[in-house]
Motif scaffolding. Structure first.
Motif, PDB file in Angstrom:
ATOM      1  N   VAL A   1      -9.604  -1.175   4.276  1.00 25.96           N
ATOM      2  CA  VAL A   1     -11.115  -0.529   4.199  1.00 25.96           C
ATOM      3  C   VAL A   1     -12.070  -1.465   5.131  1.00 25.96           C
ATOM      4  CG1 VAL A   1     -13.079  -0.201   2.692  1.00 25.96           C
ATOM      5  CG2 VAL A   1     -10.674   0.795   2.219  1.00 25.96           C
ATOM      6  N   GLY A   2     -12.735  -1.026   5.792  1.00 24.28           N
ATOM      7  CA  GLY A   2     -13.857  -1.890   6.580  1.00 24.28           C
ATOM      8  C   GLY A   2     -13.388  -2.324   7.987  1.00 24.28           C
ATOM      9  N   GLU A   3     -11.910  -2.028   8.049  1.00 21.14           N
ATOM     10  CA  GLU A   3     -11.325  -2.328   9.478  1.00 21.14           C
ATOM     11  C   GLU A   3     -11.018  -1.177  10.226  1.00 21.14           C
ATOM     12  OE1 GLU A   3      -7.908  -5.014   8.873  1.00 21.14           O
ATOM     13  OE2 GLU A   3      -9.344  -6.548   8.167  1.00 21.14           O
ATOM     14  N   SER A   4     -10.179  -0.237   9.601  1.00 19.05           N
ATOM     15  CA  SER A   4      -9.627   1.230   9.995  1.00 19.05           C
ATOM     16  C   SER A   4      -9.486   2.219   9.166  1.00 19.05           C
ATOM     17  CB  SER A   4      -8.212   1.034  10.618  1.00 19.05           C
ATOM     18  OG  SER A   4      -7.454   0.540   9.510  1.00 19.05           O
ATOM     19  N   ALA A   5     -10.463   2.066   7.964  1.00 21.08           N
ATOM     20  CA  ALA A   5     -10.547   3.021   6.913  1.00 21.08           C
ATOM     21  C   ALA A   5     -11.766   3.013   6.111  1.00 21.08           C
ATOM     22  CB  ALA A   5      -9.304   2.783   5.912  1.00 21.08           C
ATOM     23  N   VAL A   6     -12.062   4.057   5.556  1.00 20.87           N
ATOM     24  CA  VAL A   6     -13.333   3.995   4.607  1.00 20.87           C
ATOM     25  C   VAL A   6     -12.858   4.609   3.181  1.00 20.87           C
ATOM     26  CG1 VAL A   6     -15.031   4.471   6.681  1.00 20.87           C
ATOM     27  CG2 VAL A   6     -13.854   6.166   5.624  1.00 20.87           C
ATOM     28  N   LEU A   7     -13.738   3.961   2.402  1.00 17.25           N
ATOM     29  CA  LEU A   7     -13.466   4.607   0.984  1.00 17.25           C
ATOM     30  C   LEU A   7     -14.217   5.680   0.518  1.00 17.25           C
ATOM     31  CD1 LEU A   7     -11.902   3.101  -1.708  1.00 17.25           C
ATOM     32  CD2 LEU A   7     -14.068   2.201  -2.359  1.00 17.25           C
ATOM     33  N   ILE A   8     -13.458   6.701  -0.125  1.00 13.09           N
ATOM     34  CA  ILE A   8     -14.202   8.023  -0.047  1.00 13.09           C
ATOM     35  C   ILE A   8     -14.070   8.462  -1.632  1.00 13.09           C
ATOM     36  CG2 ILE A   8     -13.000   9.214   1.845  1.00 13.09           C
ATOM     37  CD1 ILE A   8     -10.891  10.224   0.350  1.00 13.09           C
ATOM     38  N   VAL A   9     -14.077   7.160  -2.541  1.00 14.79           N
ATOM     39  CA  VAL A   9     -14.244   7.541  -4.065  1.00 14.79           C
ATOM     40  C   VAL A   9     -15.180   6.473  -4.336  1.00 14.79           C
ATOM     41  CG1 VAL A   9     -12.235   8.577  -4.385  1.00 14.79           C
ATOM     42  CG2 VAL A   9     -12.414   6.166  -4.647  1.00 14.79           C
TER      43      VAL A   9
ATOM     44  N   THR B   1      -4.116  11.252  -5.799  1.00 15.51           N
ATOM     45  CA  THR B   1      -5.182  11.464  -5.054  1.00 15.51           C
ATOM     46  C   THR B   1      -5.901  10.450  -3.979  1.00 15.51           C
ATOM     47  OG1 THR B   1      -6.415  12.520  -6.885  1.00 15.51           O
ATOM     48  CG2 THR B   1      -7.860  11.744  -5.439  1.00 15.51           C
ATOM     49  N   VAL B   2      -6.153  10.965  -2.782  1.00 13.45           N
ATOM     50  CA  VAL B   2      -6.339  10.194  -1.759  1.00 13.45           C
ATOM     51  C   VAL B   2      -7.697   9.053  -2.002  1.00 13.45           C
ATOM     52  CG1 VAL B   2      -6.759  10.035   0.629  1.00 13.45           C
ATOM     53  CG2 VAL B   2      -5.216  11.589  -0.049  1.00 13.45           C
ATOM     54  N   LEU B   3      -7.499   8.040  -1.688  1.00 13.29           N
ATOM     55  CA  LEU B   3      -8.541   6.991  -1.939  1.00 13.29           C
ATOM     56  C   LEU B   3      -9.397   6.652  -0.917  1.00 13.29           C
ATOM     57  CD1 LEU B   3      -6.838   4.794  -4.652  1.00 13.29           C
ATOM     58  CD2 LEU B   3      -8.272   6.855  -5.027  1.00 13.29           C
ATOM     59  N   THR B   4      -8.696   6.657   0.308  1.00 12.78           N
ATOM     60  CA  THR B   4      -9.192   6.037   1.722  1.00 12.78           C
ATOM     61  C   THR B   4      -8.809   7.224   2.746  1.00 12.78           C
ATOM     62  OG1 THR B   4      -7.092   4.783   2.282  1.00 12.78           O
ATOM     63  CG2 THR B   4      -9.045   3.636   1.011  1.00 12.78           C
ATOM     64  N   LYS B   5      -9.930   6.865   3.787  1.00 11.63           N
ATOM     65  CA  LYS B   5      -9.618   7.948   4.884  1.00 11.63           C
ATOM     66  C   LYS B   5      -9.650   6.911   6.043  1.00 11.63           C
ATOM     67  CE  LYS B   5     -11.539  11.864   7.366  1.00 11.63           C
ATOM     68  NZ  LYS B   5     -12.639  12.980   7.147  1.00 11.63           N
ATOM     69  N   GLY B   6      -8.672   7.238   6.795  1.00  7.94           N
ATOM     70  CA  GLY B   6      -8.344   6.431   8.041  1.00  7.94           C
ATOM     71  C   GLY B   6      -9.184   6.989   9.359  1.00  7.94           C
ATOM     72  N   THR B   7      -9.477   5.853  10.110  1.00  7.82           N
ATOM     73  CA  THR B   7     -10.243   6.145  11.415  1.00  7.82           C
ATOM     74  C   THR B   7      -9.477   5.967  12.607  1.00  7.82           C
ATOM     75  OG1 THR B   7     -10.974   3.736  11.587  1.00  7.82           O
ATOM     76  CG2 THR B   7     -12.455   5.452  10.229  1.00  7.82           C
ATOM     77  N   HIS B   8      -8.257   5.622  12.651  1.00  8.09           N
ATOM     78  CA  HIS B   8      -7.381   5.788  13.787  1.00  8.09           C
ATOM     79  C   HIS B   8      -5.987   6.065  13.349  1.00  8.09           C
ATOM     80  CE1 HIS B   8      -5.326   1.821  13.077  1.00  8.09           C
ATOM     81  NE2 HIS B   8      -6.516   1.320  12.378  1.00  8.09           N
ATOM     82  N   PHE B   9      -5.137   5.881  14.503  1.00 15.07           N
ATOM     83  CA  PHE B   9      -3.569   6.506  14.367  1.00 15.07           C
ATOM     84  C   PHE B   9      -2.948   5.600  13.259  1.00 15.07           C
ATOM     85  CE2 PHE B   9       0.777   6.443  15.892  1.00 15.07           C
ATOM     86  CZ  PHE B   9       1.250   7.762  15.466  1.00 15.07           C
TER      87      PHE B   9
ATOM     88  N   HIS C   1      -3.644   4.163  10.617  1.00 18.18           N
ATOM     89  CA  HIS C   1      -3.975   3.707   9.251  1.00 18.18           C
ATOM     90  C   HIS C   1      -3.014   4.459   8.273  1.00 18.18           C
ATOM     91  CE1 HIS C   1      -6.329   4.166   5.606  1.00 18.18           C
ATOM     92  NE2 HIS C   1      -6.568   5.397   5.487  1.00 18.18           N
ATOM     93  N   LEU C   2      -3.096   3.800   7.113  1.00 18.91           N
ATOM     94  CA  LEU C   2      -2.206   4.215   6.094  1.00 18.91           C
ATOM     95  C   LEU C   2      -3.051   4.567   4.646  1.00 18.91           C
ATOM     96  CD1 LEU C   2       1.220   2.325   6.128  1.00 18.91           C
ATOM     97  CD2 LEU C   2       0.762   4.632   6.857  1.00 18.91           C
ATOM     98  N   PRO C   3      -3.133   5.668   4.441  1.00 12.94           N
ATOM     99  CA  PRO C   3      -4.245   5.838   3.149  1.00 12.94           C
ATOM    100  C   PRO C   3      -3.566   5.410   1.867  1.00 12.94           C
ATOM    101  CG  PRO C   3      -2.962   7.986   3.843  1.00 12.94           C
ATOM    102  CD  PRO C   3      -2.865   7.031   4.850  1.00 12.94           C
ATOM    103  N   ALA C   4      -4.422   4.970   0.942  1.00 12.85           N
ATOM    104  CA  ALA C   4      -4.171   4.327  -0.581  1.00 12.85           C
ATOM    105  C   ALA C   4      -4.287   5.847  -1.285  1.00 12.85           C
ATOM    106  CB  ALA C   4      -4.968   3.392  -0.933  1.00 12.85           C
ATOM    107  N   HIS C   5      -3.584   5.784  -2.484  1.00 18.19           N
ATOM    108  CA  HIS C   5      -3.371   6.919  -3.335  1.00 18.19           C
ATOM    109  C   HIS C   5      -3.569   6.261  -4.546  1.00 18.19           C
ATOM    110  CE1 HIS C   5      -1.552   8.487   0.235  1.00 18.19           C
ATOM    111  NE2 HIS C   5      -2.046   9.596  -0.113  1.00 18.19           N
ATOM    112  N   ALA C   6      -4.169   7.086  -5.821  1.00 16.72           N
ATOM    113  CA  ALA C   6      -4.015   6.704  -6.911  1.00 16.72           C
ATOM    114  C   ALA C   6      -2.614   6.866  -7.515  1.00 16.72           C
ATOM    115  CB  ALA C   6      -4.871   7.687  -7.940  1.00 16.72           C
ATOM    116  N   PRO C   7      -2.131   6.006  -8.362  1.00 16.08           N
ATOM    117  CA  PRO C   7      -0.920   5.771  -8.733  1.00 16.08           C
ATOM    118  C   PRO C   7      -0.835   6.736 -10.020  1.00 16.08           C
ATOM    119  CG  PRO C   7      -1.971   3.733  -9.204  1.00 16.08           C
ATOM    120  CD  PRO C   7      -2.793   4.528  -8.287  1.00 16.08           C
ATOM    121  N   THR C   8      -2.040   7.055 -10.773  1.00 19.61           N
ATOM    122  CA  THR C   8      -1.811   7.907 -12.053  1.00 19.61           C
ATOM    123  C   THR C   8      -3.172   8.165 -12.094  1.00 19.61           C
ATOM    124  OG1 THR C   8      -1.223   7.922 -14.374  1.00 19.61           O
ATOM    125  CG2 THR C   8      -2.544   5.820 -13.663  1.00 19.61           C
ATOM    126  N   SER C   9      -3.264   9.202 -13.150  1.00 19.78           N
ATOM    127  CA  SER C   9      -4.523   9.743 -13.405  1.00 19.78           C
ATOM    128  C   SER C   9      -5.699   8.975 -14.258  1.00 19.78           C
ATOM    129  CB  SER C   9      -4.399  11.017 -13.903  1.00 19.78           C
ATOM    130  OG  SER C   9      -3.808  11.093 -15.413  1.00 19.78           O
TER     131      SER C   9
END
Length: 816
Positions: A50-58, A68-76, A78-86
């Motif tokens: 986050v801040g380099e190649s991704a933005v936080l969407i929560v 649930t996806v937590l980050t959204k990438g801005t280039h090829f 990028h690996l998104p982060a996900h919520a491990p539980t609810s």
């Protein structure tokens, strides 16, 4: 001779270089199946991109489900982060990182609700036909969206590794797991062999290699058997796909070391296996690919080996990514004290964790909890004895001793020249060192310092590029402004009328005149200089004369302009009289007085300009006077300047005379004139004019006598001008007196005749003085034109007599 592929099909292996055989200690965790831990109270998901190649969407307070996806990438990459539980996001803040340095990283903290609700995007597994309908691009997109990275420890983005730029001929599935204590890959191959083979089939489809090898170390017989049965059940082609058993040796599980064992090829320094047409993937990564493609299930959990004598419940567990290590210790019933180590990874390549609140990561395959006597205690570092054991066991064929010296001395450039980047940090050198030198720690510090220097150099280069671009931009803007100004000036000049151009020229002339007056040029050198020739004297005199002539031209032009302006103002006043009623006598007297004052001011300015010219002529110095005296005639420009000045003064006087005439006419119509006062004023004016002429003649005579160099032409012009002034003033005054007498009162005939006689006598006296001047000039050997002088004197006397006769005639006519 057999080809490489034929040797691979036969199961040929090549000897590996270096390596050691440490105690395995794998039986502590591979005796039971994979289990799960209860949910933790909170989960900490690191957000390094986050801040380099991704933005936080929560944001804090949001509810998220499992996956649930937590980050959204801005280039090829990028690996998104996900919520491990609810649960709900309690905060997004800096938290301790799972790293040897213990530095804090930006993390998303999720307060678990205990329900473990799965996100709606996660679905049941697709069938084989549905997977076949997906394109390669869709497969790679699913792998990237699932956030899959290499689970062997490097955590390199898998979708990048599966889309190489060159053709791939060989794919190696790494199931070696050579490090002691770790059994996570062994257990997942035993229990999830079919899912692993499905993931391998997806990899085979994307890369289309000629051969595919599943390499498993020979100390895992159960895993080899399970994978062989799964291979027989899979859809992979039976030709070109095989399972190969590799001898147990550490670190045969390294990417480059495994390629050398299976193919005999060595990956060059600084290169990657893809450049040789080879790709290596971990078997746990193949399982995650299967889950991402078939179920749209992201990488939010992995199998982690929890082992060591301080763990009462050792084994392998499905642990969600972001689980705090403290929760793992609690569930594994950690029995050590606060001084006992908690190691992330194995005993060879792992690192001690300083804060058990750090979370597990995608590359965390083991949590080792050794007892105080289980591993060799830390020893005091001793000097190197140069035994060479470190170089003997290095699998990368490096010189660990040289690297140690340069790293310790902070000679990072020399360490780089010894291929420090090729070190895989396997720890073999540290394991065999008799001096207990932590060699790998020195290498890690050196790598970090080199990376920091490279980043700083990169930033400095970027800053220099930005500075150069800014400088160039400012220069371009300056040139553009100048070009725009020039174009605008040219456009204005093309649209300018002739009158505007004349006004500009006059303005420039005035500016130049003021500048010359403020900074006068240096006068010519002295005439008695022995080092200057006569030709040099003449040239200097001509240069000074030309400079003075230019100044005189400018002064004369200014004088003419002022006189013309005064005349225009007077003409305007005369052309616009009041038509409503006749002015009374007092008003006429006041207006006449103002007109006289204006005329007097104009005459004074004209005379002042003439005096300035004379003063400039006298200040040229002795040398300039001598140079001009040696010439028969003065410079043409000087003559023109004097004539122009005389003309200007004559015009000014003419305007004043016209104004006086207008005033006389007005006075005749309005009020009587005092005859006696008028005659006295006329006499005074004639006396002043003659006195000025006499003073000028005296000055010229004195100057000629002192310097022995007389400008004859100047003297004649000055005398003529003086006489003309006197005669014109007398004639104008007589005319005014006659007109005034006719309109007001009788004239005293005797006084008039006396005044005429006096005027004739004064005129004769002026002529006599002129003759004296000429005689003096002849005495000093100055070139004088006698004939012209006599003619000028005769003309002056004739004009004076004519003026006297006119005055007498007017008086006699009046008497008659």
């Amino acid at each position: 001779m057999l080809t490489l592929f034929e040797q691979i099909d036969k199961g040929t292996l090549w000897r590996s270089i270096g390596g050691i055989h440490p105690p395995e200690r794998k039986t502590l965790s591979n005796k039971s199946s994979i289990k799960t831990f209860p949910l933790a109270d909170e989960y900490v998901v690191p957000l390094p991109q986050v801040g380099e190649s991704a933005v936080l969407i929560v944001k804090p307070g949001d509810y998220v489900a499992k996956g649930t996806v937590l980050t959204k990438g801005t280039h090829f990459g990028h690996l998104p982060a996900h919520a491990p539980t609810s649960g709900h996001i309690s905060s997004i803040a800096q938290r301790p990182g799972n790293h040897a340095s213990g530095l804090a990283v930006l993390s998303c903290v999720i307060k678990a609700d205990g329900l473990d609700t799965i996100d709606a995007h996660i679905h049941q597994a697709l069938s084989g036909d549905e997977v076949e309908q997906l394109t390669d691009k869709q497969l790679l997109a699913k792998i990237q969206e699932a956030g899959i990275a290499g689970l062997g420890g490097a955590a390199f983005p898998t979708h990048i590794k599966l889309s190489p730029a060159s053709d791939i001929e060989l794919v190696v599935m790494n199931g070696i797991e050579c490090e002691p204590y770790i059994t996570s890959d062994d257990m997942i191959m035993r229990e999830k062999s079919d899912e692993i083979l499905n993931g391998i089939a997806i990899i085979h489809r994307l890369l289309a290699p000629k051969r595919l090898i599943i390499a498993i170390e020979d100390n895992k017989p159960e895993a080899i058997e399970a994978m062989q049965h799964a291979l027989n059940r899979s859809s992979l082609p039976k030709n070109g796909v095989r399972i190969t058993s590799v001898p147990t040796r550490y670190p045969s599980g390294g990417e480059k070391q495994l390629i050398q064992i299976l193919t005999g090829q060595e990956v060059p320094s600084g290169a990657i296996p893809a450049q040789l047409g080879i790709v290596v993937q971990n078997v746990a990564t193949a399982y995650a690919i299967n889950e991402a493609v078939l179920r749209n299930y992201p990488l939010i959990e992995r199998v982690v080996t929890v082992t060591g004598e301080n763990a009462q419940l050792p084994g392998n567990y499905w642990i969600p990514i972001g689980t705090p290590i403290s929760h793992v210790l609690t569930q594994a019933q950690f029995i050590g004290n606060e001084h006992d180590k908690v190691i992330i990874g194995g005993p060879m390549m792992g690192y001690a964790l300083h804060n058990d609140n750090a979370p597990t990561l995608k590359g965390s395959n083991c949590v080792l909890l050794p007892a105080s006597d289980e591993l060799a205690p830390d020893q005091k570092e001793l000097p190197c004895v140069r035994c060479g054991e470190c170089a003997h066991v290095c699998p990368a064929q490096l010189l660990p001793q040289q690297l140690f010296w340069h790293a310790k001395a902070q000679e990072y450039e020399k360490a780089t020249s010894y291929n420090l980047a090729d070190c895989i940090e396997c720890g073999c050198c540290t394991y065999v060192c008799p001096s207990e030198i932590p060699l790998v720690e020195y290498y890690r510090i050196a790598k970090s310092a080199i990376k920091t220097e490279a980043e700083e150099k990169k930033q400095a280069e970027l800053a220099k590029q930005r500075f150069d671009l800014r400088t160039q931009r400012l220069e371009d803007e300056k040139l553009a402004r100048e070009a725009k100004q020039k174009a605008s000036a040219a456009r204005r000049k093309s649209n300018m009328s002739s009158s505007d151009k004349d006004a500009v020229v006059l303005a420039m002339a005035r500016i130049k005149a003021k500048k010359d007056a403020t900074n006068p040029e240096v006068a010519a050198p002295a005439a008695d200089s022995t080092s200057t020739s006569s030709t040099g004297h003449d040239t200097a005199s001509e240069t000074a004369s030309e400079t003075k002539s230019k100044r005189k031209d400018i002064s004369a032009a200014v004088a003419r302009a002022k006189a013309k302006k005064t005349a225009q103002k007077a003409a305007t006043q005369d052309d616009n009289p009041s038509n409503t009623k006749e002015p009374d006598s007092d008003t006429a007297l006041v207006d006449g007085k103002k007109a006289k004052i204006a005329a007097a001011v104009a005459r004074a300015k004209a005379k002042k300009a003439g005096l300035k010219h004379d003063a400039a002529n006298k200040s040229t110095g002795t040398r300039a006077a001598e140079a001009e005296t040696n010439k028969v005639n003065p410079p043409v420009d000087d003559k023109k300047a004097k004539i122009a000045a005389a003309v200007a003064r004559a015009k000014a006087k003419k305007v004043a005379a016209q104004q006086d005439t207008d005033e006389t006419d007005t006075s005749t119509a309005s009020a009587p004139v005092d005859d006696k006062k008028a005659r006295i004023a006329a006499a005074v004016a004639k006396a002043k004019a003659k006195k000025v002429a006499a003073q000028q003649d005296n000055d010229e005579t004195d100057t000629s006598t002192a310097s022995a160099t007389v400008d004859d032409k100047k003297a004649r012009i000055a005398a003529t001008v003086a006489k003309a002034k006197a005669k014109k003033a007398a004639a104008q005054q007589d005319t005014d007196e006659a007109d005034t007498s006719t309109a007001s009162a009788p004239v005293d005939d005797k006084k008039a005749r006396i005044a005429a006689t006096v005027a004739r006598a004064k005129a004769k006296k002026a002529a006599a003085q002129q003759g004296a001047v000429q005689a003096t000039a002849n005495t000093t050997n100055a070139p004088v034109d006698d004939k012209k002088a006599r003619i000028a004197a005769a003309v002056a006397k004739a004009k004076a007599k004519k003026a006297a006769l006119n005055t007498s005639t007017k008086t006699e006519d009046y008497k008659d």
